[in-house]
Every structure is written in C-alpha cells, then in structure tokens.
Scaffold this motif. Sequence first.
Motif, PDB file in Angstrom:
ATOM      1  N   LYS A  51       0.826  -1.211   0.000  1.00  0.00           N
ATOM      2  CA  LYS A  51       0.000   0.000   0.000  1.00  0.00           C
ATOM      3  C   LYS A  51       0.859   1.260   0.000  1.00  0.00           C
ATOM      4  O   LYS A  51       0.548   2.246  -0.683  1.00  0.00           O
ATOM      5  CB  LYS A  51      -0.939  -0.010   1.202  1.00  0.00           C
ATOM      6  CG  LYS A  51      -2.061   1.039   1.136  1.00  0.00           C
ATOM      7  CD  LYS A  51      -3.040   0.897   2.271  1.00  0.00           C
ATOM      8  CE  LYS A  51      -3.779  -0.416   2.253  1.00  0.00           C
ATOM      9  NZ  LYS A  51      -4.668  -0.554   1.074  1.00  0.00           N
ATOM     10  N   GLU A  52       1.965   1.244   0.771  1.00  0.00           N
ATOM     11  CA  GLU A  52       2.856   2.401   0.798  1.00  0.00           C
ATOM     12  C   GLU A  52       3.504   2.624  -0.569  1.00  0.00           C
ATOM     13  O   GLU A  52       3.626   3.761  -1.034  1.00  0.00           O
ATOM     14  CB  GLU A  52       3.929   2.216   1.874  1.00  0.00           C
ATOM     15  CG  GLU A  52       3.414   2.299   3.296  1.00  0.00           C
ATOM     16  CD  GLU A  52       2.709   3.605   3.587  1.00  0.00           C
ATOM     17  OE1 GLU A  52       3.319   4.674   3.362  1.00  0.00           O
ATOM     18  OE2 GLU A  52       1.544   3.563   4.037  1.00  0.00           O
ATOM     19  N   ASP A  53       3.921   1.539  -1.220  1.00  0.00           N
ATOM     20  CA  ASP A  53       4.505   1.655  -2.560  1.00  0.00           C
ATOM     21  C   ASP A  53       3.492   2.214  -3.546  1.00  0.00           C
ATOM     22  O   ASP A  53       3.828   3.039  -4.401  1.00  0.00           O
ATOM     23  CB  ASP A  53       5.000   0.289  -3.040  1.00  0.00           C
ATOM     24  CG  ASP A  53       6.283  -0.147  -2.352  1.00  0.00           C
ATOM     25  OD1 ASP A  53       6.925   0.690  -1.698  1.00  0.00           O
ATOM     26  OD2 ASP A  53       6.655  -1.334  -2.478  1.00  0.00           O
ATOM     27  N   LEU A  54       2.251   1.759  -3.436  1.00  0.00           N
ATOM     28  CA  LEU A  54       1.206   2.236  -4.345  1.00  0.00           C
ATOM     29  C   LEU A  54       0.908   3.714  -4.106  1.00  0.00           C
ATOM     30  O   LEU A  54       0.784   4.490  -5.069  1.00  0.00           O
ATOM     31  CB  LEU A  54      -0.065   1.403  -4.168  1.00  0.00           C
ATOM     32  CG  LEU A  54      -1.273   1.862  -4.981  1.00  0.00           C
ATOM     33  CD1 LEU A  54      -0.969   1.878  -6.479  1.00  0.00           C
ATOM     34  CD2 LEU A  54      -2.478   0.975  -4.703  1.00  0.00           C
ATOM     35  N   LYS A  55       0.803   4.130  -2.857  1.00  0.00           N
ATOM     36  CA  LYS A  55       0.512   5.541  -2.567  1.00  0.00           C
ATOM     37  C   LYS A  55       1.613   6.447  -3.101  1.00  0.00           C
ATOM     38  O   LYS A  55       1.334   7.524  -3.656  1.00  0.00           O
ATOM     39  CB  LYS A  55       0.332   5.736  -1.058  1.00  0.00           C
ATOM     40  CG  LYS A  55      -0.947   5.138  -0.499  1.00  0.00           C
ATOM     41  CD  LYS A  55      -1.230   5.583   0.923  1.00  0.00           C
ATOM     42  CE  LYS A  55      -0.225   5.075   1.902  1.00  0.00           C
ATOM     43  NZ  LYS A  55      -0.596   5.409   3.312  1.00  0.00           N
ATOM     44  N   CYS A  56       2.846   6.002  -2.955  1.00  0.00           N
ATOM     45  CA  CYS A  56       3.981   6.777  -3.457  1.00  0.00           C
ATOM     46  C   CYS A  56       3.940   6.839  -4.990  1.00  0.00           C
ATOM     47  O   CYS A  56       4.127   7.908  -5.583  1.00  0.00           O
ATOM     48  CB  CYS A  56       5.269   6.125  -2.981  1.00  0.00           C
ATOM     49  SG  CYS A  56       6.719   7.197  -3.004  1.00  0.00           S
ATOM     50  N   SER A  57       3.672   5.709  -5.624  1.00  0.00           N
ATOM     51  CA  SER A  57       3.596   5.652  -7.085  1.00  0.00           C
ATOM     52  C   SER A  57       2.469   6.539  -7.597  1.00  0.00           C
ATOM     53  O   SER A  57       2.636   7.292  -8.568  1.00  0.00           O
ATOM     54  CB  SER A  57       3.378   4.210  -7.549  1.00  0.00           C
ATOM     55  OG  SER A  57       4.498   3.407  -7.267  1.00  0.00           O
ATOM     56  N   LYS A  58       1.315   6.458  -6.970  1.00  0.00           N
ATOM     57  CA  LYS A  58       0.173   7.285  -7.359  1.00  0.00           C
ATOM     58  C   LYS A  58       0.534   8.764  -7.286  1.00  0.00           C
ATOM     59  O   LYS A  58       0.238   9.541  -8.207  1.00  0.00           O
ATOM     60  CB  LYS A  58      -1.022   6.978  -6.446  1.00  0.00           C
ATOM     61  CG  LYS A  58      -2.279   7.792  -6.721  1.00  0.00           C
ATOM     62  CD  LYS A  58      -3.405   7.345  -5.776  1.00  0.00           C
ATOM     63  CE  LYS A  58      -4.712   8.051  -6.098  1.00  0.00           C
ATOM     64  NZ  LYS A  58      -4.681   9.502  -5.782  1.00  0.00           N
ATOM     65  N   TYR A  59       1.182   9.160  -6.209  1.00  0.00           N
ATOM     66  CA  TYR A  59       1.568  10.559  -6.027  1.00  0.00           C
ATOM     67  C   TYR A  59       2.458  11.036  -7.167  1.00  0.00           C
ATOM     68  O   TYR A  59       2.192  12.080  -7.789  1.00  0.00           O
ATOM     69  CB  TYR A  59       2.295  10.717  -4.690  1.00  0.00           C
ATOM     70  CG  TYR A  59       2.817  12.112  -4.445  1.00  0.00           C
ATOM     71  CD1 TYR A  59       2.042  13.061  -3.791  1.00  0.00           C
ATOM     72  CD2 TYR A  59       4.091  12.494  -4.882  1.00  0.00           C
ATOM     73  CE1 TYR A  59       2.512  14.350  -3.580  1.00  0.00           C
ATOM     74  CE2 TYR A  59       4.569  13.764  -4.674  1.00  0.00           C
ATOM     75  CZ  TYR A  59       3.780  14.698  -4.023  1.00  0.00           C
ATOM     76  OH  TYR A  59       4.251  15.969  -3.831  1.00  0.00           O
TER      77      TYR A  59
END
Length: 229
Positions: A51-59
């Motif tokens: 989830k942390e990787d996804l949030k960073c990627s989305k940003y």
Amino acid sequence: MQKIYTGKTKDVFKLEDGNLVLKFKDDVTGENGVFDPGANAVALTIEGVGKEDLKCSKYFFELLRKNGVKTHYVDANVAENTMTVLPCEVFGKGLEVIARFIATGSFIRRYGAYIQDKTVLPETFVEVTLKDDQRNDPPISKDALAMLGILTKEEYKELKEKTKEISGIIKEDLAKKGLTLYDIKLEFGRHNGEVILIDELSGGNMRVFDGDSYVEPLKIYSYLEKGTV
C-alpha cells in the motif's frame, strides 16, 4: 480480470478493455531476510508495504501527469492495492534507467578511484542496465543496445531525455519537502510506438536523504503527505 503474470512484488492482470491492473504485494526484495530494494530476490514480507509503494507511485505518476509527462498510469485504487495502466512492450527482456545527481552506491564502487562518495555531479548522469538477475543487472551502452536490437539509437536519445525530464520533476518536488534526491531508477516501454514511463515510482526506486540522514523507502510517502516546507 485474467491473471497473466506473477512478479516478485506485484501481480499483473488483464482487463477486458486491454488495460492492465498491477496488484501490489507485501513481499519485498532483499538478502538473508533483510530488506534491500536493490536486491534481485524476494527475502521477506512486510505488512502494508504494498500500500505504501502504491501511494507513493500514485503521487508521483499524478505529479508527472500534471507536468504533461505521458506514462502508462491510468488510475489507482489504494484500498484494493491496485494500479490500472496502459499495456506496453518492454525493451528486450527489460531495462532499468538510472538518473544520478550525487555519486554514491554502485557508481562509487565502479568509479571510486576518480570521485569521492556523495560528490554532487556537474550534470544529471544517466545510465542503462539490463534487467538480468543471473548477471546482476549489467550496465549496457547505447551502441550495444542498438547492436543487440533492444532499442534504436534514436529511442535511446529519447529515453535519456525523458529520464532527465522525469527525474528533474521528482527531484524538484522532493526538494520542496526538504529532501535531496541522490538517484532514481526508472523503467520505460513502448505504447503505440511511443516511449513512455512504466512500472512503479515507489520509495524503493529512489535514494533520498533528509539532510545527512538516509530516508528509508517506506517512509518517503510520509514526507509527501506533509506538503511543502
């Protein structure tokens, strides 16, 4: 939704419209049970890392979109740990492109006889490596890439220009949060004949410092949430 690939840290599914869905997992790469984003094998599972990787990627993908940079990113569902992307053809069996602003890591291991660790480079240094676990992801030159039919010299020029543009945008945004980007690893592919950014843009893709302190990859998004300093 049809599963078409099982990766180290993400699974890939195909949608009926032809787009792909990347499912971020909590598996991370490393060695001997120790987390290392640069390693080539899954070493352990850390709850919540997907989830942390996804949030960073989305940003970062949405930041690039605001700056007019085309990527494979369509949208993301953080609750489901998924990111929808355009289908792309990778170069050869996969390439990684590294943009370096400050000399450290493997750059120093190779060229340490000529430069000191943490020296600010006079310009953005771009290098390409093959995604090849068996051979430890060896660097490859523009001429070798063309000779082996992996990409043309024209595509290499475009890839290098896009790498400098993308890494520059991310570097500037991190600087607004009080962070220094030392280097970043990107991946590219072809979509309808156009070279675009693919894969993810998580903390594991970049080496970031807060002053003299290294920022752990899983903590980068916490800085992004804080806004501009």
